[in-house]
Design a protein around this motif. Structure first.
Motif, PDB file in Angstrom:
ATOM      1  N   GLY A  17       0.821  -1.205   0.000  1.00  0.00           N
ATOM      2  CA  GLY A  17       0.000   0.000   0.000  1.00  0.00           C
ATOM      3  C   GLY A  17       0.856   1.256   0.000  1.00  0.00           C
ATOM      4  O   GLY A  17       2.075   1.201   0.144  1.00  0.00           O
ATOM      5  N   TYR A  18       0.189   2.410  -0.164  1.00  0.00           N
ATOM      6  CA  TYR A  18       0.924   3.673  -0.229  1.00  0.00           C
ATOM      7  C   TYR A  18       0.156   4.772   0.488  1.00  0.00           C
ATOM      8  O   TYR A  18      -1.076   4.839   0.439  1.00  0.00           O
ATOM      9  N   GLY A  19       0.903   5.636   1.137  1.00  0.00           N
ATOM     10  CA  GLY A  19       0.320   6.792   1.802  1.00  0.00           C
ATOM     11  C   GLY A  19       1.415   7.606   2.469  1.00  0.00           C
ATOM     12  O   GLY A  19       2.574   7.188   2.528  1.00  0.00           O
ATOM     13  N   MET A  20       1.052   8.763   2.965  1.00  0.00           N
ATOM     14  CA  MET A  20       1.982   9.639   3.672  1.00  0.00           C
ATOM     15  C   MET A  20       1.198  10.411   4.726  1.00  0.00           C
ATOM     16  O   MET A  20      -0.030  10.519   4.646  1.00  0.00           O
ATOM     17  N   THR A  21       1.920  10.958   5.691  1.00  0.00           N
ATOM     18  CA  THR A  21       1.261  11.736   6.732  1.00  0.00           C
ATOM     19  C   THR A  21       0.479  12.897   6.130  1.00  0.00           C
ATOM     20  O   THR A  21      -0.596  13.254   6.620  1.00  0.00           O
ATOM     21  N   GLU A  22       0.980  13.487   5.058  1.00  0.00           N
ATOM     22  CA  GLU A  22       0.330  14.652   4.459  1.00  0.00           C
ATOM     23  C   GLU A  22      -0.890  14.305   3.606  1.00  0.00           C
ATOM     24  O   GLU A  22      -1.741  15.159   3.363  1.00  0.00           O
ATOM     25  N   ILE A  23      -0.974  13.057   3.125  1.00  0.00           N
ATOM     26  CA  ILE A  23      -2.034  12.731   2.151  1.00  0.00           C
ATOM     27  C   ILE A  23      -2.925  11.577   2.601  1.00  0.00           C
ATOM     28  O   ILE A  23      -3.895  11.249   1.910  1.00  0.00           O
ATOM     29  N   THR A  65      -8.822  13.215   0.471  1.00  0.00           N
ATOM     30  CA  THR A  65      -8.336  12.533   1.675  1.00  0.00           C
ATOM     31  C   THR A  65      -7.101  13.217   2.250  1.00  0.00           C
ATOM     32  O   THR A  65      -6.641  12.845   3.333  1.00  0.00           O
ATOM     33  N   ARG A  66      -6.569  14.199   1.529  1.00  0.00           N
ATOM     34  CA  ARG A  66      -5.369  14.894   2.008  1.00  0.00           C
ATOM     35  C   ARG A  66      -5.648  15.677   3.281  1.00  0.00           C
ATOM     36  O   ARG A  66      -6.798  16.050   3.568  1.00  0.00           O
ATOM     37  N   ALA A  67      -4.603  15.935   4.035  1.00  0.00           N
ATOM     38  CA  ALA A  67      -4.741  16.734   5.253  1.00  0.00           C
ATOM     39  C   ALA A  67      -5.399  18.072   4.928  1.00  0.00           C
ATOM     40  O   ALA A  67      -5.115  18.688   3.893  1.00  0.00           O
ATOM     41  N   HIS A  68      -6.258  18.526   5.826  1.00  0.00           N
ATOM     42  CA  HIS A  68      -6.986  19.786   5.633  1.00  0.00           C
ATOM     43  C   HIS A  68      -6.030  20.982   5.632  1.00  0.00           C
ATOM     44  O   HIS A  68      -6.222  21.956   4.902  1.00  0.00           O
ATOM     45  N   SER A  69      -4.994  20.889   6.449  1.00  0.00           N
ATOM     46  CA  SER A  69      -3.972  21.946   6.493  1.00  0.00           C
ATOM     47  C   SER A  69      -2.688  21.371   7.062  1.00  0.00           C
ATOM     48  O   SER A  69      -2.703  20.313   7.710  1.00  0.00           O
ATOM     49  N   ILE A  70      -1.589  22.060   6.825  1.00  0.00           N
ATOM     50  CA  ILE A  70      -0.279  21.588   7.290  1.00  0.00           C
ATOM     51  C   ILE A  70       0.477  22.752   7.925  1.00  0.00           C
ATOM     52  O   ILE A  70       0.587  23.837   7.343  1.00  0.00           O
ATOM     53  N   TRP A  71       0.989  22.501   9.131  1.00  0.00           N
ATOM     54  CA  TRP A  71       1.842  23.471   9.827  1.00  0.00           C
ATOM     55  C   TRP A  71       3.295  23.047   9.657  1.00  0.00           C
ATOM     56  O   TRP A  71       3.642  21.889   9.846  1.00  0.00           O
TER      57      TRP A  71
END
Length: 643
Positions: free
Chosen positions: A360-366, A408-414
């Motif tokens: 599978g594939y994914g990242m914290t940001e997506i 599904t991506r993060a709503h915002s990133i700090w």
């Protein structure tokens, strides 16, 4: 067997489709998600072992505990601003889940703290983002720290009225891994999680195998940490939304995990490649111990199973039953690897012996964006990450990087104190190198890890390492140091100059075969692991930094004997510890020449237990004949070093 735990529906497909449709009609918030998570109140939510007894808790019981916990938590956090982040620093447990939901119910954003980051980095994040409090299962931070044991004791001893008209928070926050400068805080809303759940339903429709039950139950082993986006979404949210069962192992020791899987009839295990690669190597060692003829037959049967389609599936279930019994047993239905690159040989092994391991594939940001859903063993073994889910799009950019777009991506990133809201029409650059072949996507390394050679060509470390790794080496890592490619080779438990020289010569041979003689000219062998404690995967940047700082012991070919003496001394300490553990003695009382039976009062049963530890740790089986059995630490070390 007809399932009785799918809310009265006749099939899994109808159940998941209808439950998602119900959720879609309502406001897509964490409050709504909570109501659906715990709707099937009689289903078993969690299992764990308490000695010989299996403890179980239903979704209804867990919900009641969350509602009882909330007023105590609200009181403990009195003075902490509503809507702010509150850290959650805990190991996986039922209590983690309860506190997570209680924080949202009380109006706080759970900050899922990555315990693999060092204390300095964590404290920096708490300060930079104004985090005023942390819920912890033991570690004390510089901000207000609430110990979860004390909170639980308050709940048990003092009843409080439920919170009236709570104002739910609708955001949770993940930490990415990295250095202080690169740690990101990724914010997810209830709507983001809705689309992740919707994607899981699409997997069930196209790959029914992922919903397979065993004796009417589906049980997910809780192995990945919940603070990890893979662990939270793929392990907890995907299966918690449909009220399946989570099994919590007592600890993460290999034998504990294997025993837990069999005792609880676990059906699903999701883990990072490091876990699967390690199990694969250990299993191969055991098979080799049976002799080269047996090993050759095994490899031939594995190739046969991969090429024969459905008949190959049947053949694998019959031919490799004994091997599966030595691993997870027969209850396991579906395995997923995610988080980094996995070896094709590992995928071939698990799928070849009758399990179903997919990538599978994914990242914290997506979030989680794809998984290979094929049933074909050859496709599964190819390393494909499949096609993007329904609410995600993939494309390969001009530099060969995978780019992702979707809800599904993060709503915002700090990052660095700056918050950037996500534009869902923009493409996110993952920095992962990818290819698209025969309708499927493949990931083959990080763009950041590319090494620019003297001739101007780019060298991909992942592809190169695959070509250079030899069987006797635990791992290899190719990185850039002082403008040149350096290959660092980890050889574990090596007490033989012949073996070390053999590894080095084989590496040189592979370099020549791959036409890399003019590129990879610096090769170093080390007995030290390339992973630091708690690492999920090898970080080339981290290895390069440790190499530059002189943290690795490098084999000095001119002073080989000194290295072997040091290794043998370390081996004696390890074997003494094994003997002492088996006999319940202080290691200091176990002399290197003390006889296991005469001097240390060990029994034949004790020796059997010692033999098992030695075989598991070193892949060497001691003689079962009492007259020939090595019976002192020195003799056991000699046996290990010769083998």
């Amino acid at each position: 067997m007809r399932l009785t735990n799918i809310d009265g529906y006749r099939t899994i497909d109808k159940y998941v489709t209808q439950k998602l449709a119900d959720f879609e009609r309502e406001e897509k918030t964490f409050e709504t998600l909570f109501s659906y998570m715990f709707r099937e109140s009689d289903n078993i939510m969690a299992e764990s072992s308490d000695g010989y007894r299996v403890k179980k808790i239903t979704y209804g019981e867990c919900k009641a505990e969350i509602l009882a916990l909330a007023p105590h938590l609200a009181l403990a956090l009195d003075g902490v601003k509503k809507g702010s982040m509150v850290g959650l620093y805990m190991a996986n447990s039922l209590e983690w889940i309860e506190i997570f939901w209680a924080l949202l119910l009380c109006g706080y954003k759970p900050l899922l703290m990555n315990s693999r980051l060092n204390e300095r980095v964590l404290e920096s994040i708490l300060a930079d983002y104004g985090v005023e409090a942390v819920l912890s299962d033991g570690k004390i931070f510089s901000v207000k720290t609430l110990l979860t044991d004390e909170l639980s004791e308050n709940v048990r001893t003092k009843a409080m009225s439920p919170l009236q008209n709570p104002v739910w928070e609708n955001e949770i926050v993940f930490m990415s891994s990295g250095t202080t400068e690169k740690v990101k805080l990724c914010v997810y809303t209830g709507e983001n999680l809705f689309y992740q759940i919707a994607d899981s339903v699409s997997i069930v429709k196209h790959c029914p195998k992922i919903a397979a039950h065993y004796h009417g139950e589906l049980k997910q082993l809780v192995l990945l940490p919940f603070y990890h986006v893979f662990g939270f979404i793929a392990v907890y949210v995907w299966f918690g939304f449909f009220s399946r069962t989570f099994v919590f192992p007592k600890d993460l020791q290999a034998q504990t995990v294997l025993n837990t899987v069999k005792k609880h009839n676990v059906t699903h295990i999701f883990a990072v490649p490091l876990v699967w690669d390690s199990i694969y190597k250990a299993a191969l060692k055991k098979i080799r111990l049976r002799g080269e003829k047996t090993f050759a037959k095994f490899e031939k049967a594995l190739r046969f199973a991969e090429k024969r389609g459905k008949f190959g599936d049947w053949f694998a279930r019959k031919a490799f039953k004994e091997i599966r019994q030595g691993l997870f047993g027969e209850s396991v239905q579906f395995l997923i690897s995610g988080g980094s690159f996995i070896q094709k040989e590992t995928l071939s092994f698990f799928n070849g012996i009758g399990y179903h391991l997919t990538n599978g594939y994914g990242m914290t940001e997506i979030g989680i964006t794809s998984v290979e859903i094929s049933d074909n063993k050859k496709t599964l073994a190819s390393g494909s990450i499949g096609r993007p889910f329904n609410y995600t799009q993939y494309r390969i950019g001009d530099t060969g990087e995978l780019e992702v777009k979707g809800k599904t991506r993060a709503h915002s990133i700090w990052q660095g104190g700056i918050k950037r809201a996500t534009d869902y029409n923009e493409w996110f650059q993952t920095r992962d190198l990818a290819s698209f072949e025969n309708g499927r996507y493949y990931v083959g390394g990080r763009h950041d890890d590319l090494i620019v050679c003297e001739n101007g060509e780019n060298l991909n470390p992942v592809q190169t390492e695959k070509a250079l790794l030899v069987e006797s080496a635990e791992a290899v890592c190719l990185f850039e140091s002082e403008g040149q490619p350096v290959l660092l080779v980890h050889v574990k438990d090596c007490y033989s100059s012949e073996k070390l020289q053999g590894v080095y010569d084989k590496i040189l041979e592979n370099i020549k075969t791959a036409n890399l003689e003019t590129v990879v000219r610096k090769i170093h062998v080390t007995p030290d692991s390339l992973l630091e404690d708690g690492d999920f995967k090898i970080s080339r940047k981290k290895v390069a930094k440790r190499f530059k700082n002189g943290e690795f012991r490098l084999i000095d070919w001119q002073n080989m004997q000194r290295h072997l003496d040091e290794m043998l001394s370390a081996l004696e300490l390890e074997v003494r510890a094994c003997v002492a553990e088996v006999l319940d003695k202080d290691p200091a009382t176990v002399g290197v020449d003390a006889n296991f039976f005469r001097d240390l009062d060990g029994s034949s049963l004790d020796y059997f237990a010692l033999n098992d530890r030695i075989q598991t740790r070193y892949g060497v089986q001691l003689s079962a004949e009492e007259e020939q059995a090595p019976s002192t630490v020195r003799e056991i070390c000699d046996c290990i070093s010769k083998n």
